[in-house]
Scaffold this motif. Structure first.
Motif, short mmCIF file in Angstrom:
data_model
loop_
_atom_site.label_atom_id
_atom_site.label_comp_id
_atom_site.label_asym_id
_atom_site.label_seq_id
_atom_site.Cartn_x
_atom_site.Cartn_y
_atom_site.Cartn_z
N GLN A 28 6.72 0.88 8.67
CA GLN A 28 6.24 1.70 7.76
C GLN A 28 7.51 2.47 7.19
O GLN A 28 8.52 2.61 7.81
N GLN B 238 1.00 -1.18 -0.03
CA GLN B 238 0.06 -0.02 -0.02
C GLN B 238 0.78 1.06 -0.18
O GLN B 238 1.70 1.45 0.98
N LEU B 239 0.83 1.96 -0.98
CA LEU B 239 1.59 3.20 -1.18
C LEU B 239 0.78 4.63 -1.04
O LEU B 239 -0.10 4.66 -2.09
N LEU B 240 1.12 5.36 -0.26
CA LEU B 240 0.82 6.69 -0.17
C LEU B 240 1.42 7.66 -0.88
O LEU B 240 2.65 7.86 -0.24
N CYS C 45 -1.14 2.48 5.13
CA CYS C 45 -0.05 2.40 4.04
C CYS C 45 1.31 1.76 4.48
O CYS C 45 1.66 1.90 5.80
N THR D 82 -2.40 5.03 -3.49
CA THR D 82 -3.50 6.16 -3.23
C THR D 82 -2.53 7.58 -3.38
O THR D 82 -1.54 7.67 -2.91
N LEU E 248 4.86 5.84 2.79
CA LEU E 248 4.27 7.34 2.28
C LEU E 248 5.62 7.97 1.78
O LEU E 248 6.65 8.01 2.08
N GLU F 260 -5.20 8.32 5.44
CA GLU F 260 -4.78 7.21 4.68
C GLU F 260 -3.48 6.57 5.45
O GLU F 260 -3.14 5.36 5.06
#
Ligand code: C5P
Length: 421
Positions: free
Chosen positions: A332, A205-207, A280, A247, A283, A276
Protein backbone atom coordinates in the motif's frame (compact mmCIF):
# COMPACT_ATOMS: atom_id res chain seq x y z
CA UNK A 1 -10.56 4.80 -31.72
CA UNK A 2 -8.48 5.15 -34.86
CA UNK A 3 -8.39 1.96 -36.95
CA UNK A 4 -4.65 2.29 -37.63
CA UNK A 5 -3.75 2.18 -33.98
CA UNK A 6 -1.88 -0.91 -32.89
CA UNK A 7 -2.35 -1.48 -29.19
CA UNK A 8 0.50 -0.58 -26.89
CA UNK A 9 3.09 -0.60 -29.65
CA UNK A 10 6.60 0.50 -28.89
CA UNK A 11 6.40 3.61 -31.02
CA UNK A 12 3.24 4.58 -29.20
CA UNK A 13 4.86 4.24 -25.83
CA UNK A 14 7.49 6.68 -26.97
CA UNK A 15 5.03 8.93 -28.72
CA UNK A 16 1.44 8.90 -27.48
CA UNK A 17 0.27 11.04 -30.42
CA UNK A 18 1.30 8.47 -33.03
CA UNK A 19 -1.70 7.45 -35.17
CA UNK A 20 -4.20 9.27 -32.96
CA UNK A 21 -7.03 11.24 -34.54
CA UNK A 22 -7.25 14.75 -33.17
CA UNK A 23 -10.01 17.20 -33.97
CA UNK A 24 -8.44 20.61 -33.71
CA UNK A 25 -11.19 23.15 -33.10
CA UNK A 26 -10.34 26.79 -33.69
CA UNK A 27 -12.57 29.60 -32.51
CA UNK A 28 -12.41 33.27 -33.38
CA UNK A 29 -9.83 35.01 -31.24
CA UNK A 30 -6.53 36.55 -32.26
CA UNK A 31 -4.68 33.49 -30.90
CA UNK A 32 -6.27 31.58 -33.80
CA UNK A 33 -3.18 32.45 -35.84
CA UNK A 34 -1.22 30.07 -33.58
CA UNK A 35 -3.49 27.20 -34.62
CA UNK A 36 -1.43 26.73 -37.80
CA UNK A 37 1.74 26.08 -35.82
CA UNK A 38 -0.16 23.86 -33.39
CA UNK A 39 -1.66 21.84 -36.25
CA UNK A 40 1.79 21.39 -37.72
CA UNK A 41 3.28 20.31 -34.38
CA UNK A 42 0.49 17.78 -33.81
CA UNK A 43 0.87 16.37 -37.31
CA UNK A 44 4.63 16.13 -37.06
CA UNK A 45 4.20 14.30 -33.76
CA UNK A 46 2.34 11.62 -35.70
CA UNK A 47 -1.29 12.58 -35.16
CA UNK A 48 -3.96 12.63 -37.84
CA UNK A 49 -5.27 16.19 -37.48
CA UNK A 50 -8.62 17.49 -38.72
CA UNK A 51 -9.22 21.19 -38.24
CA UNK A 52 -12.68 22.58 -37.62
CA UNK A 53 -13.15 26.34 -37.77
CA UNK A 54 -15.95 28.46 -36.38
CA UNK A 55 -17.21 31.19 -38.76
CA UNK A 56 -15.38 33.83 -36.67
CA UNK A 57 -12.13 31.84 -36.71
CA UNK A 58 -12.07 32.23 -40.50
CA UNK A 59 -11.61 35.98 -39.95
CA UNK A 60 -8.25 35.26 -38.30
CA UNK A 61 -6.92 32.20 -40.10
CA UNK A 62 -7.77 30.75 -43.48
CA UNK A 63 -8.95 27.19 -44.13
CA UNK A 64 -6.24 26.99 -46.77
CA UNK A 65 -3.47 27.55 -44.21
CA UNK A 66 -4.88 24.92 -41.90
CA UNK A 67 -5.44 22.48 -44.74
CA UNK A 68 -1.78 22.84 -45.68
CA UNK A 69 -0.64 22.29 -42.09
CA UNK A 70 -2.94 19.35 -41.36
CA UNK A 71 -2.82 17.89 -44.89
CA UNK A 72 -6.52 17.22 -44.48
CA UNK A 73 -9.74 18.88 -45.56
CA UNK A 74 -10.70 21.69 -43.21
CA UNK A 75 -14.29 21.70 -41.95
CA UNK A 76 -16.17 24.95 -41.56
CA UNK A 77 -19.85 24.47 -42.27
CA UNK A 78 -22.57 22.29 -40.83
CA UNK A 79 -24.32 22.33 -44.14
CA UNK A 80 -21.56 21.32 -46.54
CA UNK A 81 -22.43 18.37 -48.75
CA UNK A 82 -19.75 15.77 -49.32
CA UNK A 83 -21.87 13.27 -51.26
CA UNK A 84 -22.11 10.82 -48.32
CA UNK A 85 -25.43 9.97 -46.66
CA UNK A 86 -23.69 10.31 -43.27
CA UNK A 87 -21.92 13.68 -42.96
CA UNK A 88 -18.17 13.38 -42.70
CA UNK A 89 -17.97 15.70 -39.70
CA UNK A 90 -20.21 13.42 -37.60
CA UNK A 91 -18.02 10.48 -38.58
CA UNK A 92 -14.99 12.49 -37.52
CA UNK A 93 -16.58 13.41 -34.19
CA UNK A 94 -17.17 9.71 -33.59
CA UNK A 95 -13.75 8.45 -34.49
CA UNK A 96 -11.73 11.22 -32.83
CA UNK A 97 -9.44 10.18 -29.98
CA UNK A 98 -9.35 13.72 -28.70
CA UNK A 99 -11.01 17.06 -29.38
CA UNK A 100 -8.66 19.96 -28.75
CA UNK A 101 -10.00 23.50 -29.04
CA UNK A 102 -7.26 26.11 -29.19
CA UNK A 103 -7.97 28.92 -28.85
CA UNK A 104 -11.27 28.62 -27.00
CA UNK A 105 -12.94 32.04 -26.84
CA UNK A 106 -15.30 33.23 -24.09
CA UNK A 107 -18.15 32.88 -26.57
CA UNK A 108 -17.26 29.29 -27.37
CA UNK A 109 -16.95 28.41 -23.67
CA UNK A 110 -20.39 29.93 -23.05
CA UNK A 111 -21.92 27.93 -25.88
CA UNK A 112 -20.34 24.65 -24.79
CA UNK A 113 -21.31 25.18 -21.15
CA UNK A 114 -24.92 25.54 -22.27
CA UNK A 115 -25.04 22.84 -24.91
CA UNK A 116 -25.56 25.31 -27.75
CA UNK A 117 -24.60 23.85 -31.11
CA UNK A 118 -25.25 26.46 -33.75
CA UNK A 119 -22.11 25.85 -35.80
CA UNK A 120 -20.04 22.91 -36.91
CA UNK A 121 -17.52 22.93 -34.06
CA UNK A 122 -20.05 23.10 -31.22
CA UNK A 123 -22.13 20.41 -32.97
CA UNK A 124 -19.12 18.12 -33.20
CA UNK A 125 -18.31 18.63 -29.52
CA UNK A 126 -21.82 17.54 -28.59
CA UNK A 127 -21.55 14.58 -30.97
CA UNK A 128 -18.24 13.22 -29.71
CA UNK A 129 -17.46 10.81 -26.93
CA UNK A 130 -13.78 11.72 -26.98
CA UNK A 131 -12.06 13.72 -24.27
CA UNK A 132 -12.46 17.43 -24.92
CA UNK A 133 -9.58 19.75 -24.07
CA UNK A 134 -9.90 23.51 -24.12
CA UNK A 135 -7.16 26.14 -24.25
CA UNK A 136 -8.94 29.40 -23.38
CA UNK A 137 -7.56 32.66 -24.75
CA UNK A 138 -9.11 36.06 -24.22
CA UNK A 139 -8.78 39.47 -22.65
CA UNK A 140 -8.07 39.20 -18.86
CA UNK A 141 -11.30 41.05 -17.94
CA UNK A 142 -13.31 38.63 -20.04
CA UNK A 143 -11.60 35.68 -18.40
CA UNK A 144 -12.16 37.09 -14.92
CA UNK A 145 -15.83 37.80 -15.56
CA UNK A 146 -18.02 35.58 -13.35
CA UNK A 147 -19.92 34.37 -16.43
CA UNK A 148 -16.73 33.00 -17.98
CA UNK A 149 -15.51 31.59 -14.67
CA UNK A 150 -18.87 29.94 -14.17
CA UNK A 151 -18.77 28.43 -17.66
CA UNK A 152 -15.25 27.12 -17.09
CA UNK A 153 -16.36 25.54 -13.80
CA UNK A 154 -19.29 23.83 -15.54
CA UNK A 155 -17.11 22.55 -18.37
CA UNK A 156 -14.45 21.27 -16.02
CA UNK A 157 -16.52 19.91 -13.16
CA UNK A 158 -19.71 18.76 -14.78
CA UNK A 159 -18.63 17.79 -18.28
CA UNK A 160 -15.09 16.78 -17.32
CA UNK A 161 -13.51 18.77 -20.12
CA UNK A 162 -9.85 19.38 -19.46
CA UNK A 163 -8.95 23.04 -19.32
CA UNK A 164 -5.41 23.96 -20.31
CA UNK A 165 -5.11 27.16 -18.27
CA UNK A 166 -4.22 30.36 -20.02
CA UNK A 167 -1.06 32.13 -18.98
CA UNK A 168 -0.34 35.51 -17.48
CA UNK A 169 1.21 38.01 -19.85
CA UNK A 170 0.51 40.82 -22.27
CA UNK A 171 -2.48 39.92 -24.44
CA UNK A 172 -3.12 41.10 -28.00
CA UNK A 173 -5.12 44.19 -26.97
CA UNK A 174 -2.18 45.39 -24.85
CA UNK A 175 -3.73 44.51 -21.47
CA UNK A 176 -1.75 42.53 -18.94
CA UNK A 177 -3.07 39.57 -16.99
CA UNK A 178 -4.27 35.96 -17.29
CA UNK A 179 -5.79 35.21 -20.66
CA UNK A 180 -2.87 34.47 -22.99
CA UNK A 181 -3.35 31.06 -24.56
CA UNK A 182 -1.09 28.41 -22.99
CA UNK A 183 2.15 28.00 -24.91
CA UNK A 184 2.09 25.50 -27.74
CA UNK A 185 4.66 23.43 -25.84
CA UNK A 186 2.33 23.26 -22.82
CA UNK A 187 -0.60 22.31 -25.05
CA UNK A 188 1.46 19.60 -26.76
CA UNK A 189 2.62 18.22 -23.40
CA UNK A 190 -0.91 18.19 -21.98
CA UNK A 191 -2.27 16.46 -25.07
CA UNK A 192 0.56 13.92 -24.97
CA UNK A 193 -0.07 13.26 -21.31
CA UNK A 194 -3.78 12.76 -21.90
CA UNK A 195 -3.23 10.34 -24.78
CA UNK A 196 -0.53 8.34 -23.09
CA UNK A 197 -1.97 4.89 -22.46
CA UNK A 198 0.91 4.18 -20.13
CA UNK A 199 -0.39 6.59 -17.54
CA UNK A 200 -3.38 4.46 -16.70
CA UNK A 201 -4.32 3.61 -13.13
CA UNK A 202 -6.78 0.98 -14.32
CA UNK A 203 -7.88 -1.37 -11.58
CA UNK A 204 -6.13 0.53 -8.77
CA UNK A 205 -8.21 1.24 -5.68
CA UNK A 206 -7.62 4.79 -4.55
CA UNK A 207 -8.89 6.31 -1.34
CA UNK A 208 -8.76 10.12 -1.28
CA UNK A 209 -9.78 12.52 1.48
CA UNK A 210 -10.77 16.12 0.85
CA UNK A 211 -11.81 19.24 2.70
CA UNK A 212 -11.48 20.48 6.24
CA UNK A 213 -13.18 18.79 9.17
CA UNK A 214 -15.62 20.68 11.40
CA UNK A 215 -15.60 20.03 15.10
CA UNK A 216 -18.87 21.11 16.73
CA UNK A 217 -18.93 23.42 19.73
CA UNK A 218 -22.71 23.64 19.99
CA UNK A 219 -25.60 23.15 17.50
CA UNK A 220 -24.59 26.22 15.47
CA UNK A 221 -20.87 26.68 15.94
CA UNK A 222 -17.84 24.63 15.03
CA UNK A 223 -14.07 24.79 14.84
CA UNK A 224 -13.13 24.60 11.18
CA UNK A 225 -10.32 25.54 8.83
CA UNK A 226 -9.84 27.17 5.47
CA UNK A 227 -9.50 24.03 3.37
CA UNK A 228 -11.79 24.15 0.31
CA UNK A 229 -11.36 20.50 -0.65
CA UNK A 230 -10.20 21.50 -4.16
CA UNK A 231 -6.90 19.60 -3.99
CA UNK A 232 -8.51 16.35 -2.86
CA UNK A 233 -11.30 16.62 -5.40
CA UNK A 234 -8.77 17.35 -8.16
CA UNK A 235 -6.80 14.29 -7.05
CA UNK A 236 -9.89 12.07 -7.06
CA UNK A 237 -10.94 13.40 -10.49
CA UNK A 238 -7.48 12.90 -12.00
CA UNK A 239 -7.20 9.33 -10.71
CA UNK A 240 -10.73 8.51 -11.82
CA UNK A 241 -10.02 9.88 -15.30
CA UNK A 242 -7.08 7.46 -15.45
CA UNK A 243 -9.25 4.49 -14.67
CA UNK A 244 -8.70 4.11 -10.91
CA UNK A 245 -11.57 2.96 -8.69
CA UNK A 246 -11.79 6.03 -6.54
CA UNK A 247 -13.53 6.51 -3.22
CA UNK A 248 -13.59 10.07 -1.96
CA UNK A 249 -14.10 10.80 1.72
CA UNK A 250 -15.03 14.46 1.76
CA UNK A 251 -16.33 17.19 4.01
CA UNK A 252 -17.44 19.04 0.88
CA UNK A 253 -20.52 17.84 -0.97
CA UNK A 254 -19.73 17.03 -4.61
CA UNK A 255 -21.60 15.20 -7.33
CA UNK A 256 -19.23 12.72 -8.92
CA UNK A 257 -19.40 9.48 -10.92
CA UNK A 258 -17.41 7.67 -8.17
CA UNK A 259 -18.45 7.00 -4.54
CA UNK A 260 -18.27 10.02 -2.26
CA UNK A 261 -18.60 9.48 1.50
CA UNK A 262 -19.65 12.72 3.12
CA UNK A 263 -18.25 13.33 6.61
CA UNK A 264 -18.00 16.26 8.96
CA UNK A 265 -15.74 15.59 11.92
CA UNK A 266 -12.29 14.05 12.29
CA UNK A 267 -13.92 11.06 13.99
CA UNK A 268 -16.30 10.51 11.08
CA UNK A 269 -13.42 10.83 8.64
CA UNK A 270 -11.37 8.34 10.67
CA UNK A 271 -14.23 5.84 10.67
CA UNK A 272 -14.76 6.13 6.89
CA UNK A 273 -11.05 5.98 6.05
CA UNK A 274 -10.38 3.03 8.37
CA UNK A 275 -13.31 1.11 6.87
CA UNK A 276 -12.03 1.66 3.32
CA UNK A 277 -8.28 1.46 3.97
CA UNK A 278 -7.86 -2.28 3.83
CA UNK A 279 -9.26 -2.42 0.29
CA UNK A 280 -7.22 0.41 -1.10
CA UNK A 281 -3.92 0.30 -2.98
CA UNK A 282 -3.20 3.91 -2.13
CA UNK A 283 -4.46 6.51 0.31
CA UNK A 284 -4.07 10.17 -0.58
CA UNK A 285 -4.82 12.14 2.55
CA UNK A 286 -5.30 15.72 1.38
CA UNK A 287 -7.92 16.58 4.01
CA UNK A 288 -7.13 19.20 6.63
CA UNK A 289 -8.12 17.29 9.72
CA UNK A 290 -8.63 19.35 12.88
CA UNK A 291 -5.97 18.47 15.40
CA UNK A 292 -8.24 19.35 18.33
CA UNK A 293 -11.95 19.21 19.12
CA UNK A 294 -13.98 20.62 22.02
CA UNK A 295 -13.99 18.21 24.97
CA UNK A 296 -17.74 18.48 25.21
CA UNK A 297 -20.34 19.65 22.72
CA UNK A 298 -23.09 21.78 24.20
CA UNK A 299 -26.54 20.45 23.34
CA UNK A 300 -27.95 23.97 23.43
CA UNK A 301 -26.60 27.06 21.73
CA UNK A 302 -24.11 28.67 24.12
CA UNK A 303 -25.54 31.99 25.30
CA UNK A 304 -23.72 35.25 25.78
CA UNK A 305 -22.73 35.56 29.43
CA UNK A 306 -21.98 38.46 31.71
CA UNK A 307 -18.30 37.72 31.60
CA UNK A 308 -16.14 38.91 28.71
CA UNK A 309 -14.35 35.60 28.22
CA UNK A 310 -15.36 32.08 27.57
CA UNK A 311 -13.02 29.12 27.89
CA UNK A 312 -13.27 26.34 25.36
CA UNK A 313 -11.51 23.17 26.44
CA UNK A 314 -10.05 21.15 23.61
CA UNK A 315 -8.73 17.63 23.37
CA UNK A 316 -6.59 16.00 20.73
CA UNK A 317 -8.16 14.32 17.70
CA UNK A 318 -6.82 11.02 16.39
CA UNK A 319 -4.14 11.49 13.73
CA UNK A 320 -5.66 9.31 11.01
CA UNK A 321 -2.55 9.30 8.86
CA UNK A 322 -0.32 8.39 11.75
CA UNK A 323 -2.57 5.49 12.74
CA UNK A 324 -2.77 4.11 9.21
CA UNK A 325 0.94 4.61 8.60
CA UNK A 326 1.50 2.12 11.44
CA UNK A 327 -0.69 -0.61 9.95
CA UNK A 328 -0.16 -0.14 6.23
CA UNK A 329 0.86 -3.17 4.22
CA UNK A 330 3.97 -3.23 2.07
CA UNK A 331 1.85 -3.13 -1.06
CA UNK A 332 0.00 0.00 0.00
CA UNK A 333 1.09 3.55 -0.72
CA UNK A 334 0.27 6.52 1.46
CA UNK A 335 0.57 10.13 0.36
CA UNK A 336 0.21 12.79 3.05
CA UNK A 337 0.04 16.55 2.89
CA UNK A 338 1.73 19.15 5.04
CA UNK A 339 0.58 22.75 5.09
CA UNK A 340 3.30 24.71 6.83
CA UNK A 341 3.88 28.34 7.70
CA UNK A 342 7.64 27.97 8.31
CA UNK A 343 10.54 25.58 7.69
CA UNK A 344 8.52 23.71 5.06
CA UNK A 345 11.22 21.23 4.07
CA UNK A 346 12.20 20.37 7.66
CA UNK A 347 8.63 19.88 8.86
CA UNK A 348 7.56 17.94 5.78
CA UNK A 349 10.59 15.64 6.05
CA UNK A 350 9.88 15.02 9.72
CA UNK A 351 6.22 14.16 8.99
CA UNK A 352 7.16 11.87 6.12
CA UNK A 353 9.29 9.79 8.52
CA UNK A 354 7.14 10.01 11.66
CA UNK A 355 3.92 9.05 9.89
CA UNK A 356 5.58 6.28 7.83
CA UNK A 357 4.47 7.83 4.52
CA UNK A 358 5.70 7.05 1.03
CA UNK A 359 5.26 10.57 -0.23
CA UNK A 360 4.53 13.94 1.34
CA UNK A 361 3.32 17.04 -0.45
CA UNK A 362 4.23 20.23 1.38
CA UNK A 363 3.04 23.73 0.74
CA UNK A 364 3.91 27.05 2.29
CA UNK A 365 0.63 28.60 3.43
CA UNK A 366 2.16 32.06 3.80
CA UNK A 367 2.46 32.53 0.04
CA UNK A 368 -0.46 34.81 -0.97
CA UNK A 369 -3.10 33.79 -3.56
CA UNK A 370 -2.30 30.09 -3.62
CA UNK A 371 -3.17 27.12 -1.46
CA UNK A 372 -6.36 27.33 0.61
CA UNK A 373 -9.40 28.05 -1.55
CA UNK A 374 -7.33 28.77 -4.66
CA UNK A 375 -7.34 26.71 -7.85
CA UNK A 376 -3.54 26.83 -7.83
CA UNK A 377 -0.81 25.75 -5.49
CA UNK A 378 2.98 25.52 -5.37
CA UNK A 379 4.36 22.50 -3.54
CA UNK A 380 7.39 20.45 -2.71
CA UNK A 381 7.10 16.70 -3.05
CA UNK A 382 9.32 14.50 -0.91
CA UNK A 383 9.51 10.74 -1.16
CA UNK A 384 10.64 8.19 1.37
CA UNK A 385 13.61 7.24 -0.81
CA UNK A 386 14.98 10.78 -0.68
CA UNK A 387 13.35 12.21 -3.81
CA UNK A 388 12.65 15.92 -3.79
CA UNK A 389 10.76 17.98 -6.35
CA UNK A 390 9.63 21.59 -6.39
CA UNK A 391 6.48 22.28 -8.37
CA UNK A 392 6.10 26.00 -8.96
CA UNK A 393 2.64 27.57 -9.10
CA UNK A 394 0.26 25.46 -11.18
CA UNK A 395 -3.39 24.35 -11.14
CA UNK A 396 -4.25 21.80 -8.45
CA UNK A 397 -5.36 19.46 -11.21
CA UNK A 398 -1.85 19.59 -12.71
CA UNK A 399 -0.40 18.76 -9.27
CA UNK A 400 -2.90 15.89 -9.05
CA UNK A 401 -1.78 14.59 -12.46
CA UNK A 402 1.79 14.69 -11.25
CA UNK A 403 0.85 12.75 -8.11
CA UNK A 404 -0.89 10.18 -10.32
CA UNK A 405 2.38 9.79 -12.23
CA UNK A 406 4.23 9.32 -8.93
CA UNK A 407 1.69 6.72 -7.83
CA UNK A 408 2.12 4.90 -11.13
CA UNK A 409 5.88 4.84 -10.71
CA UNK A 410 5.56 3.47 -7.18
CA UNK A 411 3.01 0.82 -8.16
CA UNK A 412 5.34 -0.31 -10.93
CA UNK A 413 8.27 -0.44 -8.50
CA UNK A 414 6.19 -2.48 -6.03
CA UNK A 415 5.41 -5.04 -8.70
CA UNK A 416 9.01 -5.78 -9.57
CA UNK A 417 10.01 -7.80 -7.68
CA UNK A 418 6.51 -8.76 -6.58
CA UNK A 419 5.70 -7.90 -2.99
CA UNK A 420 3.54 -10.42 -1.20
CA UNK A 421 0.71 -9.26 1.01
O1 C5P B 1 0.64 16.81 11.28
P1 C5P B 1 -0.15 17.51 10.25
O2 C5P B 1 -1.58 17.80 10.68
O3 C5P B 1 0.48 18.71 9.66
O4 C5P B 1 -0.22 16.45 9.05
C1 C5P B 1 -0.93 16.70 7.89
C2 C5P B 1 -1.29 15.40 7.24
O5 C5P B 1 -1.83 14.52 8.24
C3 C5P B 1 -2.36 15.56 6.19
O6 C5P B 1 -2.15 14.60 5.19
C4 C5P B 1 -3.64 15.30 6.98
O7 C5P B 1 -4.66 14.81 6.12
C5 C5P B 1 -3.21 14.27 8.00
N1 C5P B 1 -3.88 14.35 9.30
C6 C5P B 1 -4.63 13.29 9.74
N2 C5P B 1 -5.24 13.36 10.98
C7 C5P B 1 -5.10 14.43 11.76
C8 C5P B 1 -4.34 15.52 11.32
C9 C5P B 1 -3.73 15.44 10.08
O8 C5P B 1 -4.75 12.30 9.05
N3 C5P B 1 -5.70 14.47 12.93
Amino acid sequence: MNKNRTSESNSESLNPLQHRTILLGVSGGIAAYKACDLASMLRRAGAEVHAVLTPNAKEFVTPLSLMTMTRNTVHCSQFSFDGQWRPEHIELAKKADLVLIAPATADLLAKLANGICDDLLTTMVLATRAQVMLAPAMNPQMLEHPATQNNLAILQNRYRYEIIPSEIGEVACGDWGAGKMASLETIMATVGARLSSHRTLNGRQLLVTAGGTREPIDPVRFIGNRSSGKMGIAMADAAHARGADVTLVSTVEVDRPYPVILVETAFEMQEAVETEFDNCDALVMTAAVADFRPISVSEQKIKKTESEDIVLELTKNPDILDLLGRVKRKDQIIIGFAAESEALFTHATEKLRRKNLDVIVGNDITVPDIGFGSDDNAVIILTVDGGRENLSRMPKRAIAEHLCDILLGRFTALESPKVTK
